[in-house]
Design a protein around this motif. Structure first.
Motif, mmCIF file in Angstrom:
data_model
loop_
_atom_site.group_PDB
_atom_site.id
_atom_site.type_symbol
_atom_site.label_atom_id
_atom_site.label_comp_id
_atom_site.label_asym_id
_atom_site.label_seq_id
_atom_site.Cartn_x
_atom_site.Cartn_y
_atom_site.Cartn_z
ATOM 1 N N UNK A 103 0.819 -1.215 0.000
ATOM 2 C CA UNK A 103 0.000 0.000 0.000
ATOM 3 C C UNK A 103 0.854 1.267 0.000
ATOM 4 N N UNK A 104 1.722 1.417 0.992
ATOM 5 C CA UNK A 104 2.486 2.673 1.084
ATOM 6 C C UNK A 104 3.932 2.550 0.632
ATOM 7 N N UNK A 105 4.547 1.369 0.833
ATOM 8 C CA UNK A 105 5.937 1.223 0.430
ATOM 9 C C UNK A 105 6.115 1.377 -1.071
ATOM 10 N N UNK A 106 5.321 0.620 -1.834
ATOM 11 C CA UNK A 106 5.355 0.705 -3.293
ATOM 12 C C UNK A 106 4.342 1.703 -3.835
ATOM 13 N N UNK A 107 3.420 2.132 -2.990
ATOM 14 C CA UNK A 107 2.311 2.986 -3.417
ATOM 15 C C UNK A 107 2.671 4.260 -4.157
ATOM 16 N N UNK A 108 3.772 4.965 -3.777
ATOM 17 C CA UNK A 108 4.102 6.172 -4.534
ATOM 18 C C UNK A 108 4.220 5.918 -6.037
ATOM 19 N N UNK A 109 4.757 4.762 -6.421
ATOM 20 C CA UNK A 109 4.894 4.466 -7.848
ATOM 21 C C UNK A 109 3.536 4.348 -8.530
ATOM 22 N N UNK A 110 2.523 3.882 -7.792
ATOM 23 C CA UNK A 110 1.186 3.783 -8.393
ATOM 24 C C UNK A 110 0.676 5.182 -8.756
ATOM 25 N N UNK A 111 0.893 6.122 -7.831
ATOM 26 C CA UNK A 111 0.439 7.489 -8.093
ATOM 27 C C UNK A 111 1.260 8.143 -9.197
ATOM 28 N N UNK A 112 2.558 7.843 -9.249
ATOM 29 C CA UNK A 112 3.381 8.373 -10.342
ATOM 30 C C UNK A 112 2.871 7.841 -11.682
ATOM 31 N N UNK A 120 -0.155 9.894 -12.516
ATOM 32 C CA UNK A 120 0.257 11.216 -13.004
ATOM 33 C C UNK A 120 0.768 11.124 -14.445
ATOM 34 N N UNK A 121 1.550 10.085 -14.709
ATOM 35 C CA UNK A 121 2.096 9.879 -16.055
ATOM 36 C C UNK A 121 0.959 9.691 -17.056
ATOM 37 N N UNK A 129 -2.239 10.596 -16.745
ATOM 38 C CA UNK A 129 -3.023 11.823 -16.896
ATOM 39 C C UNK A 129 -2.306 12.842 -17.762
ATOM 40 N N UNK A 130 -0.993 12.946 -17.567
ATOM 41 C CA UNK A 130 -0.211 13.877 -18.383
ATOM 42 C C UNK A 130 -0.298 13.494 -19.859
ATOM 43 N N UNK A 131 -0.143 12.199 -20.144
ATOM 44 C CA UNK A 131 -0.222 11.737 -21.536
ATOM 45 C C UNK A 131 -1.620 11.976 -22.108
ATOM 46 N N UNK A 132 -2.651 11.750 -21.284
ATOM 47 C CA UNK A 132 -4.018 11.989 -21.740
ATOM 48 C C UNK A 132 -4.250 13.468 -22.030
ATOM 49 N N UNK A 133 -3.713 14.331 -21.157
ATOM 50 C CA UNK A 133 -3.848 15.764 -21.370
ATOM 51 C C UNK A 133 -3.208 16.207 -22.668
ATOM 52 N N UNK A 134 -2.021 15.667 -22.946
ATOM 53 C CA UNK A 134 -1.338 16.015 -24.203
ATOM 54 C C UNK A 134 -2.132 15.501 -25.406
ATOM 55 N N UNK A 135 -2.690 14.289 -25.297
ATOM 56 C CA UNK A 135 -3.475 13.724 -26.389
ATOM 57 C C UNK A 135 -4.720 14.560 -26.655
ATOM 58 N N UNK A 136 -5.262 15.167 -25.578
ATOM 59 C CA UNK A 136 -6.448 16.011 -25.731
ATOM 60 C C UNK A 136 -6.111 17.433 -26.155
ATOM 61 N N UNK A 137 -4.819 17.713 -26.341
ATOM 62 C CA UNK A 137 -4.424 18.997 -26.905
ATOM 63 C C UNK A 137 -3.715 19.959 -25.982
ATOM 64 N N UNK A 156 1.576 20.001 -14.934
ATOM 65 C CA UNK A 156 1.268 20.843 -13.769
ATOM 66 C C UNK A 156 -0.156 20.588 -13.273
ATOM 67 N N UNK A 157 -1.094 20.464 -14.187
ATOM 68 C CA UNK A 157 -2.482 20.220 -13.795
ATOM 69 C C UNK A 157 -2.641 18.852 -13.140
ATOM 70 N N UNK A 158 -1.978 17.836 -13.695
ATOM 71 C CA UNK A 158 -2.082 16.483 -13.126
ATOM 72 C C UNK A 158 -1.486 16.432 -11.727
ATOM 73 N N UNK A 159 -0.287 16.984 -11.561
ATOM 74 C CA UNK A 159 0.384 16.924 -10.263
ATOM 75 C C UNK A 159 -0.367 17.719 -9.202
ATOM 76 N N UNK A 160 -0.807 18.927 -9.545
ATOM 77 C CA UNK A 160 -1.519 19.745 -8.568
ATOM 78 C C UNK A 160 -2.862 19.135 -8.199
ATOM 79 N N UNK A 161 -3.498 18.485 -9.152
ATOM 80 C CA UNK A 161 -4.770 17.822 -8.871
ATOM 81 C C UNK A 161 -4.571 16.674 -7.891
#
Length: 275
Positions: free
Chosen positions: A172-181, A184-185, A187-195, A203-208
Motif C-alpha cells: 500500500x504505502x511502500x510501493x504505493x508512490x509508484x502507483x500514483x506516479x 500522473x504519467x 493523466x499527463x499523456x491523456x492531457x497532451x493527447x487532448x491537446x 502541472x495540472x495532473x500533479x496539482x490535482x
C-alpha cells in the motif's frame, strides 16, 4: 538528555530521517552516521552538524539506538561486523531494510535484542512519508515511542502487531508512490493527447493529485463520499468514473497489491535463506 542514535549507512533514507529529526529540534550532536566513504560523510557533517564515523563498531559503542540503513544484500556482512559491539551495548535496533525479518536480524546480531522493523517510503525524502513499524517482544514502550519520534520526523507512522502485515504495508504505502506516479504519467499523456501543452498537462495532473490528497486528509468524509461529491448525475465526472469501474480498475488494484505483497514475502524468504 537525548538518546544517542547511530545510523549505519548514510544514504538518502538515513539522511532524510536524521535531517527531519534535526529540523524538529533533535540535537545534532546526539546523532552519528557511518559510511566507508569519507567523501559522503564530510558534507553531512558540514550540513547537519552530526558526528560521522567510518568504523561501524566504534560508532555503536555508545549508541542507545542503532538504525540499520544499508541495502538488504549487504546486511549480513554489516551485522557480522557489528555483533560484538551490539551485544556489549544492547541498543534498540531499528531496521529500514526491506525483506529482512526481525528474527533474522536478531540472529545475525547475536540474539536477545530489541528489534523494530520499519517500512518507510520514498516521500520520506521530502518529509511526507508513510512508515509501517513492527516491534519484537523485547521492545519496551519507551523504545516504541522513541522509534515513533524518529520516523515521525519524515511523515506519519502506523504500527502493526503482526510482522507479516508489513507485506501489506509494502503493497500500500511502500510501493504505493509508484502507483500514483503512474496515474500522473497517464493523466499527463491523456492531457497532451487532448491537446494541452506538455507542461500544462503535467502541472495540472500533479496539482490535482496534491489537492485531492490534501482534501482527503482534511475532510470529515471518506474518499468514497468525496468522490461522489464531485460527481453530478449525468455529468462529466460520473462518465469518467463509470469508465474506470467498467474497465475493472478496482480488480486491477487488487491484483497489483496482491502481487506486490507476494513478492515482498518471496524476497524475505530469499534473503533469509542466503546465510
Amino acid at each position: 538528555m537525548a538518546s544517542q542514535v547511530t545510523f549505519i549507512g548514510a544514504g538518502n533514507m538515513a539522511s532524510a530521517i536524521f535531517g527531519g529529526m534535526i529540523d524538529g529540534g533533535y540535537p545534532a550532536d546526539a546523532i552519528t552516521a557511518t559510511s566507508p566513504d569519507e567523501t559522503l560523510l564530510a558534507p553531512l557533517h558540514e550540513r547537519y552538524g552530526i558526528q560521522t564515523q567510518t568504523d561501524n563498531a566504534a560508532a555503536v559503542a555508545n549508541a542507545d539506538v542503532v538504525v540499520l540503513a544499508v541495502k538488504p544484500q549487504i546486511m549480513h556482512d554489516v551485522c557480522s561486523g557489528l555483533r560484538d559491539a551490539v551485544q556489549a551495548r544492547k541498543p534498540l535496533i531499528v531496521s529500514v531494510a526491506a525483506g529482512l525479518t526481525a528474527e533474522t536480524l536478531d540472529e545475525w546480531l547475536g540474539g536477545g535484542l530489541a528489534v523494530i522493523r520499519c517500512m518507510p517510503n520514498t516521500p520520506s525524502l521530502v518529509g511526507a512519508g508513510a512508515s509501517g513499524l513492527y516491534a519484537n517482544a523485547r521492545v519496551s514502550d519507551d523504545q516504541r515511542q522513541l522509534a515513533t519520534t524518529l520516523l515521525e520526523a519524515v511523515g506519519i507512522v502506523e504500527w502493526v502487531d503482526d510482522e507479516s502485515l508489513l507485506e501489506a504495508v509494502t503493497a500500500i504505502s511502500g510501493s504505493g508512490p509508484a502507483y500514483f506516479f503512474l496515474v500522473f504519467e497517464a493523466l499527463e499523456e491523456a492531457g497532451k493527447r487532448l491537446g494541452l501543452p506538455a507542461e500544462s498537462a503535467r502541472r495540472l495532473a500533479l496539482q490535482t493529485g496534491f489537492g485531492a490528497a490534501r482534501m482527503a486528509q482534511q475532510s470529515e468524509f471518506d474518499p468514497a463520499r468525496l468522490k461522489r461529491n464531485v460527481m453530478s448525475p449525468g455529468g462529466t465526472t460520473e462518465r469518467a468514473i463509470q469508465t474506470f469501474e467498467d474497465g475493472g480498475l478496482r480488480e486491477l488494484f487488487d491484483k497489483a497489491t496482491d502481487a506486490c505483497a507476494l513478492r515482498a514475502r518471496e524476497m524475505a524468504e530469499e534473503l533469509g535463506k542466503k546465510h
